[in-house]
Design an enzyme around this catalytic site. Structure first.
Site, PDB file in Angstrom:
ATOM      1  N   ARG A   1       0.826  -1.220   0.000  1.00  0.00           N
ATOM      2  CA  ARG A   1       0.000   0.000   0.000  1.00  0.00           C
ATOM      3  C   ARG A   1       0.862   1.272   0.000  1.00  0.00           C
ATOM      4  O   ARG A   1       0.510   2.271   0.621  1.00  0.00           O
ATOM      5  CB  ARG A   1      -0.930   0.025   1.219  1.00  0.00           C
ATOM      6  CG  ARG A   1      -1.936  -1.104   1.274  1.00  0.00           C
ATOM      7  CD  ARG A   1      -2.939  -1.037   0.135  1.00  0.00           C
ATOM      8  NE  ARG A   1      -4.050  -1.940   0.344  1.00  0.00           N
ATOM      9  CZ  ARG A   1      -4.079  -3.218  -0.006  1.00  0.00           C
ATOM     10  NH1 ARG A   1      -3.036  -3.765  -0.611  1.00  0.00           N
ATOM     11  NH2 ARG A   1      -5.146  -3.948   0.221  1.00  0.00           N
TER      12      ARG A   1
ATOM     13  N   SER B   1     -10.561  -0.802   3.593  1.00  0.00           N
ATOM     14  CA  SER B   1      -9.798  -0.942   4.848  1.00  0.00           C
ATOM     15  C   SER B   1      -9.350   0.433   5.324  1.00  0.00           C
ATOM     16  O   SER B   1      -8.716   1.173   4.569  1.00  0.00           O
ATOM     17  CB  SER B   1      -8.551  -1.800   4.637  1.00  0.00           C
ATOM     18  OG  SER B   1      -8.887  -3.066   4.154  1.00  0.00           O
TER      19      SER B   1
ATOM     20  N   GLU C   1      -4.656   3.621   6.401  1.00  0.00           N
ATOM     21  CA  GLU C   1      -4.451   3.363   4.974  1.00  0.00           C
ATOM     22  C   GLU C   1      -5.130   4.443   4.142  1.00  0.00           C
ATOM     23  O   GLU C   1      -4.672   4.816   3.065  1.00  0.00           O
ATOM     24  CB  GLU C   1      -5.031   1.972   4.633  1.00  0.00           C
ATOM     25  CG  GLU C   1      -4.533   1.422   3.325  1.00  0.00           C
ATOM     26  CD  GLU C   1      -5.642   0.978   2.415  1.00  0.00           C
ATOM     27  OE1 GLU C   1      -6.403   1.843   1.946  1.00  0.00           O
ATOM     28  OE2 GLU C   1      -5.741  -0.238   2.173  1.00  0.00           O
TER      29      GLU C   1
HETATM   30  P1  FAD Z   1      -9.005   8.712  -4.668  1.00  0.00           P
HETATM   31  O1  FAD Z   1      -9.662   8.348  -3.394  1.00  0.00           O
HETATM   32  O2  FAD Z   1      -9.685   9.680  -5.556  1.00  0.00           O
HETATM   33  O3  FAD Z   1      -7.532   9.236  -4.360  1.00  0.00           O
HETATM   34  C1  FAD Z   1      -6.694   8.535  -3.469  1.00  0.00           C
HETATM   35  C2  FAD Z   1      -5.366   9.314  -3.346  1.00  0.00           C
HETATM   36  O4  FAD Z   1      -4.687   9.305  -4.604  1.00  0.00           O
HETATM   37  C3  FAD Z   1      -5.575  10.795  -3.020  1.00  0.00           C
HETATM   38  O5  FAD Z   1      -4.486  11.209  -2.221  1.00  0.00           O
HETATM   39  C4  FAD Z   1      -5.537  11.479  -4.376  1.00  0.00           C
HETATM   40  O6  FAD Z   1      -5.107  12.835  -4.303  1.00  0.00           O
HETATM   41  C5  FAD Z   1      -4.527  10.621  -5.123  1.00  0.00           C
HETATM   42  N1  FAD Z   1      -4.778  10.547  -6.566  1.00  0.00           N
HETATM   43  C6  FAD Z   1      -5.858  10.001  -7.166  1.00  0.00           C
HETATM   44  N2  FAD Z   1      -5.712  10.037  -8.499  1.00  0.00           N
HETATM   45  C7  FAD Z   1      -4.509  10.625  -8.744  1.00  0.00           C
HETATM   46  C8  FAD Z   1      -3.777  10.955  -9.927  1.00  0.00           C
HETATM   47  N3  FAD Z   1      -4.257  10.705 -11.156  1.00  0.00           N
HETATM   48  N4  FAD Z   1      -2.566  11.561  -9.787  1.00  0.00           N
HETATM   49  C9  FAD Z   1      -2.070  11.838  -8.563  1.00  0.00           C
HETATM   50  N5  FAD Z   1      -2.711  11.551  -7.414  1.00  0.00           N
HETATM   51  C10 FAD Z   1      -3.901  10.949  -7.512  1.00  0.00           C
HETATM   52  N6  FAD Z   1      -7.795  -0.767  -2.113  1.00  0.00           N
HETATM   53  C11 FAD Z   1      -6.980  -1.825  -2.296  1.00  0.00           C
HETATM   54  O7  FAD Z   1      -5.768  -1.653  -2.515  1.00  0.00           O
HETATM   55  N7  FAD Z   1      -7.456  -3.105  -2.250  1.00  0.00           N
HETATM   56  C12 FAD Z   1      -8.751  -3.379  -2.033  1.00  0.00           C
HETATM   57  O8  FAD Z   1      -9.154  -4.526  -2.002  1.00  0.00           O
HETATM   58  C13 FAD Z   1      -9.647  -2.282  -1.841  1.00  0.00           C
HETATM   59  N8  FAD Z   1     -10.959  -2.492  -1.583  1.00  0.00           N
HETATM   60  C14 FAD Z   1     -11.800  -1.441  -1.395  1.00  0.00           C
HETATM   61  C15 FAD Z   1     -13.153  -1.703  -1.163  1.00  0.00           C
HETATM   62  C16 FAD Z   1     -14.045  -0.666  -0.977  1.00  0.00           C
HETATM   63  C17 FAD Z   1     -15.489  -0.963  -0.738  1.00  0.00           C
HETATM   64  C18 FAD Z   1     -13.579   0.675  -1.039  1.00  0.00           C
HETATM   65  C19 FAD Z   1     -14.542   1.822  -0.898  1.00  0.00           C
HETATM   66  C20 FAD Z   1     -12.239   0.953  -1.256  1.00  0.00           C
HETATM   67  C21 FAD Z   1     -11.327  -0.109  -1.444  1.00  0.00           C
HETATM   68  N9  FAD Z   1      -9.955   0.104  -1.660  1.00  0.00           N
HETATM   69  C22 FAD Z   1      -9.116  -0.962  -1.880  1.00  0.00           C
HETATM   70  C23 FAD Z   1      -9.405   1.468  -1.631  1.00  0.00           C
HETATM   71  C24 FAD Z   1      -9.533   2.228  -2.985  1.00  0.00           C
HETATM   72  O9  FAD Z   1     -10.513   1.666  -3.795  1.00  0.00           O
HETATM   73  C25 FAD Z   1      -8.212   2.268  -3.739  1.00  0.00           C
HETATM   74  O10 FAD Z   1      -7.219   2.890  -2.962  1.00  0.00           O
HETATM   75  C26 FAD Z   1      -8.329   3.019  -5.071  1.00  0.00           C
HETATM   76  O11 FAD Z   1      -7.157   2.839  -5.833  1.00  0.00           O
HETATM   77  C27 FAD Z   1      -8.581   4.508  -4.888  1.00  0.00           C
HETATM   78  O12 FAD Z   1      -8.882   5.055  -6.156  1.00  0.00           O
HETATM   79  P2  FAD Z   1      -9.605   6.445  -6.323  1.00  0.00           P
HETATM   80  O13 FAD Z   1      -9.556   6.819  -7.757  1.00  0.00           O
HETATM   81  O14 FAD Z   1     -10.952   6.394  -5.706  1.00  0.00           O
HETATM   82  O15 FAD Z   1      -8.638   7.377  -5.487  1.00  0.00           O
HETATM   83  N1  EPU Z   2     -10.537 -10.825  10.331  1.00  0.00           N
HETATM   84  C1  EPU Z   2     -11.208 -10.909  11.550  1.00  0.00           C
HETATM   85  N2  EPU Z   2     -12.267 -10.059  11.773  1.00  0.00           N
HETATM   86  C2  EPU Z   2     -12.665  -9.153  10.847  1.00  0.00           C
HETATM   87  C3  EPU Z   2     -11.992  -9.067   9.602  1.00  0.00           C
HETATM   88  C4  EPU Z   2     -10.927  -9.923   9.374  1.00  0.00           C
HETATM   89  O1  EPU Z   2     -10.871 -11.705  12.410  1.00  0.00           O
HETATM   90  O2  EPU Z   2     -13.648  -8.436  11.135  1.00  0.00           O
HETATM   91  C5  EPU Z   2      -9.420 -11.760  10.102  1.00  0.00           C
HETATM   92  C6  EPU Z   2      -9.908 -13.135   9.616  1.00  0.00           C
HETATM   93  O3  EPU Z   2      -9.076 -14.101  10.186  1.00  0.00           O
HETATM   94  C7  EPU Z   2      -9.669 -13.082   8.128  1.00  0.00           C
HETATM   95  C8  EPU Z   2      -8.416 -12.215   8.032  1.00  0.00           C
HETATM   96  O4  EPU Z   2      -8.569 -11.237   9.074  1.00  0.00           O
HETATM   97  O5  EPU Z   2      -9.435 -14.350   7.574  1.00  0.00           O
HETATM   98  C9  EPU Z   2      -8.212 -11.503   6.697  1.00  0.00           C
HETATM   99  O6  EPU Z   2      -9.411 -10.827   6.356  1.00  0.00           O
HETATM  100  P1  EPU Z   2      -9.736 -10.455   4.835  1.00  0.00           P
HETATM  101  O7  EPU Z   2      -9.481 -11.623   3.940  1.00  0.00           O
HETATM  102  O8  EPU Z   2     -11.084  -9.838   4.787  1.00  0.00           O
HETATM  103  O9  EPU Z   2      -8.632  -9.389   4.451  1.00  0.00           O
HETATM  104  P2  EPU Z   2      -8.038  -8.154   5.238  1.00  0.00           P
HETATM  105  O10 EPU Z   2      -6.647  -8.494   5.656  1.00  0.00           O
HETATM  106  O11 EPU Z   2      -8.968  -7.659   6.282  1.00  0.00           O
HETATM  107  C10 EPU Z   2      -6.907  -7.170   3.110  1.00  0.00           C
HETATM  108  C11 EPU Z   2      -6.839  -5.858   2.411  1.00  0.00           C
HETATM  109  C12 EPU Z   2      -8.087  -5.643   1.591  1.00  0.00           C
HETATM  110  C13 EPU Z   2      -8.174  -6.748   0.549  1.00  0.00           C
HETATM  111  C14 EPU Z   2      -8.229  -8.101   1.268  1.00  0.00           C
HETATM  112  C15 EPU Z   2      -8.159  -9.259   0.295  1.00  0.00           C
HETATM  113  C16 EPU Z   2      -5.432  -4.422   3.735  1.00  0.00           C
HETATM  114  C17 EPU Z   2      -5.347  -3.253   4.651  1.00  0.00           C
HETATM  115  N3  EPU Z   2      -6.646  -4.782   3.363  1.00  0.00           N
HETATM  116  O12 EPU Z   2      -7.985  -7.081   4.044  1.00  0.00           O
HETATM  117  O13 EPU Z   2      -7.948  -4.393   0.909  1.00  0.00           O
HETATM  118  O14 EPU Z   2      -9.320  -6.598  -0.259  1.00  0.00           O
HETATM  119  O15 EPU Z   2      -7.086  -8.213   2.148  1.00  0.00           O
HETATM  120  O16 EPU Z   2      -6.880  -9.356  -0.224  1.00  0.00           O
HETATM  121  O17 EPU Z   2      -4.395  -4.959   3.355  1.00  0.00           O
HETATM  122  C18 EPU Z   2      -8.374  -2.063   1.084  1.00  0.00           C
HETATM  123  O18 EPU Z   2      -7.151  -1.895   0.960  1.00  0.00           O
HETATM  124  O19 EPU Z   2      -9.186  -1.107   1.183  1.00  0.00           O
HETATM  125  C19 EPU Z   2      -8.912  -3.416   1.110  1.00  0.00           C
HETATM  126  C20 EPU Z   2     -10.208  -3.680   1.250  1.00  0.00           C
END
Ligand code: FAD
Ligand code: EPU
Length: 342
Positions: A162, A236, A338
């Site tokens: 990240r 997250s 994050e």
């Molecule tokens: P924004 O929120 O618009 O911007 C994020 C940051 O990047 C800000 O600081 C912004 O200024 C900067 N930025 C954006 N675009 C540019 C650009 N073109 N040039 C320079 N700076 C820029 N993330 C994961 O890694 N894994 C996941 O599994 C994951 N699951 C998610 C699930 C949900 C339900 C939600 C709501 C979010 C999740 N995220 C996850 C977080 C998020 O989706 C990612 O970080 C995504 O890449 C953000 O994209 P955005 O365009 O919305 O960025």
């Molecule tokens: N867990 C709990 N309680 C909870 C949630 C999770 O005990 O309420 C434990 C469980 O043991 C579970 C483990 O945590 O098996 C891992 O949970 P999960 O698979 O949901 O993944 P995570 O570690 O919570 C990370 C990323 C997610 C990404 C998933 C899948 C980070 C900070 N988050 O979550 O990314 O989608 O793995 O790869 O690394 C994001 O970055 O916004 C995001 C959603």
């Protein structure tokens, strides 16, 4: 690219926080961006993609620039890969679907991550055993102070968990214009993440394909992550913290059920969701599912903080600080945010 005044950012952030931007404009190419930055050079700027990784704790007293550079173009291919250049303002999941339709492998495990292409290298998005780093080839970014476009290779970006150079050394200095991905013409399937294996078994899959993996990831995500169009959130809220093997052994004696995964460097990555679920605002109550006003900790995934409607960014931020302090008090572990706090 007209500049508008006093615009609500509520539709532009997935937390659904009702903060105002003093000025707001969109841009569709580098020339428009350059012109906007020249016009308002004295103001603080915020580059916005899909707004799915930000928490607005205040009104934004500056210029918000929403990136709308579009386009998906094949720029090169060799025996193994196709190289695809994508405009930073394109939707990430639409790009994933584009790849799946053409059987280009590499991004299927990253299905359904909200947000835009331009933000994908910012924090090296990751999910289900794959990180952006694995498919990244290069990007072009506009240097705000020097008014020029530079190209960054994978090494230049200094990707980590990240993390990238754009979140650290070059914070707020560049606007990402486009990203080139390197996708496999003959996909290699990555089903190593436990939840994928379990789901594939549950639905009894006979033949793997990138479409099957994408659908599986979508099923898993939909079962536990709140949909931002229904409940405001930014995924997250904290990173999963890394601790030494010794520290993990000591914690495991006290908390035998604690969840951690070994890393290649010998350290352990703790599941922050487990830590948050296993402490709370008072004895016998978990943070998971806890709610104060409209700010809450999600009931199916404790790592996700949510806005049930009218929480302010400050409400969510205060709750996050209480959770961080509680994890520190109970497990002596520091959680790092994050989400980008503004
Ligand atoms: P924004 O929120 O618009 O911007 C994020 C940051 O990047 C800000 O600081 C912004 O200024 C900067 N930025 C954006 N675009 C540019 C650009 N073109 N040039 C320079 N700076 C820029 N993330 C994961 O890694 N894994 C996941 O599994 C994951 N699951 C998610 C699930 C949900 C339900 C939600 C709501 C979010 C999740 N995220 C996850 C977080 C998020 O989706 C990612 O970080 C995504 O890449 C953000 O994209 P955005 O365009 O919305 O960025
Ligand atoms: N867990 C709990 N309680 C909870 C949630 C999770 O005990 O309420 C434990 C469980 O043991 C579970 C483990 O945590 O098996 C891992 O949970 P999960 O698979 O949901 O993944 P995570 O570690 O919570 C990370 C990323 C997610 C990404 C998933 C899948 C980070 C900070 N988050 O979550 O990314 O989608 O793995 O790869 O690394 C994001 O970055 O916004 C995001 C959603």
């Amino acid at each position: 690219m007209q500049i508008q005044e006093n615009i609500s950012l509520k539709p532009y952030n997935t937390f659904g926080i009702d903060a105002m931007a003093r000025l707001f404009a969109t841009f569709s190419n580098a020339d428009e961006l350059a012109e906007l930055l020249t016009q308002e050079s004295q103001l603080r700027t915020l580059i916005l993609g899909g707004g799915s990784n930000i928490l607005l704790t205040n009104h934004f007293d500056g210029l918000v620039l929403k990136n709308e550079i579009k386009g998906i173009n094949e720029v090169h291919e060799d025996n193994e890969y196709v190289y695809v250049k994508v405009g930073a303002g394109g939707n990430w999941h639409q790009f994933v679907l584009h790849c799946i339709n053409r059987n280009w492998g590499g991004v299927e495990n990253l299905s359904l991550i909200p947000g835009n292409v331009g933000a994908s290298p910012m924090q090296n998005i990751g999910a289900y055993g794959v990180e952006l780093n694995d498919v990244f080839f290069s990007l072009e970014a506009y240097h705000i102070n020097e008014s020029k476009v530079l190209t960054f290779s994978r090494n230049d970006c200094e990707f980590g968990y990240r993390e990238s150079i754009f979140k650290r050394k070059y914070k707020d200095q560049f606007v990402i214009l486009n990203v080139t991905y390197q996708l496999r013409k003959h996909p290699i399937f990555n089903t190593s993440y436990g939840a994928i294996e379990q789901e594939l078994e549950r639905i009894n899959v006979k033949e793997l394909s990138i479409k099957v993996i994408s659908d599986t990831v979508i099923n898993i995500r939909s079962s536990k992550l709140p949909n931002p169009s229904e409940i405001g959130n930014a995924g997250s809220f904290f990173k999963n913290p890394e601790i030494s093997n010794n520290e993990f052994t000591n914690l495991k004696i006290q908390f035998p059920a604690i969840v951690g995964y070994p890393l290649p460097n010998g350290n352990i990555k703790l599941a922050a969701g487990w830590l948050i679920e296993n402490c709370g605002p008072e004895a016998g109550i978990s943070w998971k599912g806890y709610r104060v006003g409209d700010a809450g900790c999600h009931g199916s995934q404790a790592l996700v903080l949510v806005n049930y409607g009218n929480a302010s960014g400050e409400d969510i931020y205060k709750l996050s600080n209480r959770i961080k302090a509680s994890v520190k008090e109970n497990f002596s572990v520091d959680l790092e945010k994050e989400v980008n706090i503004l």
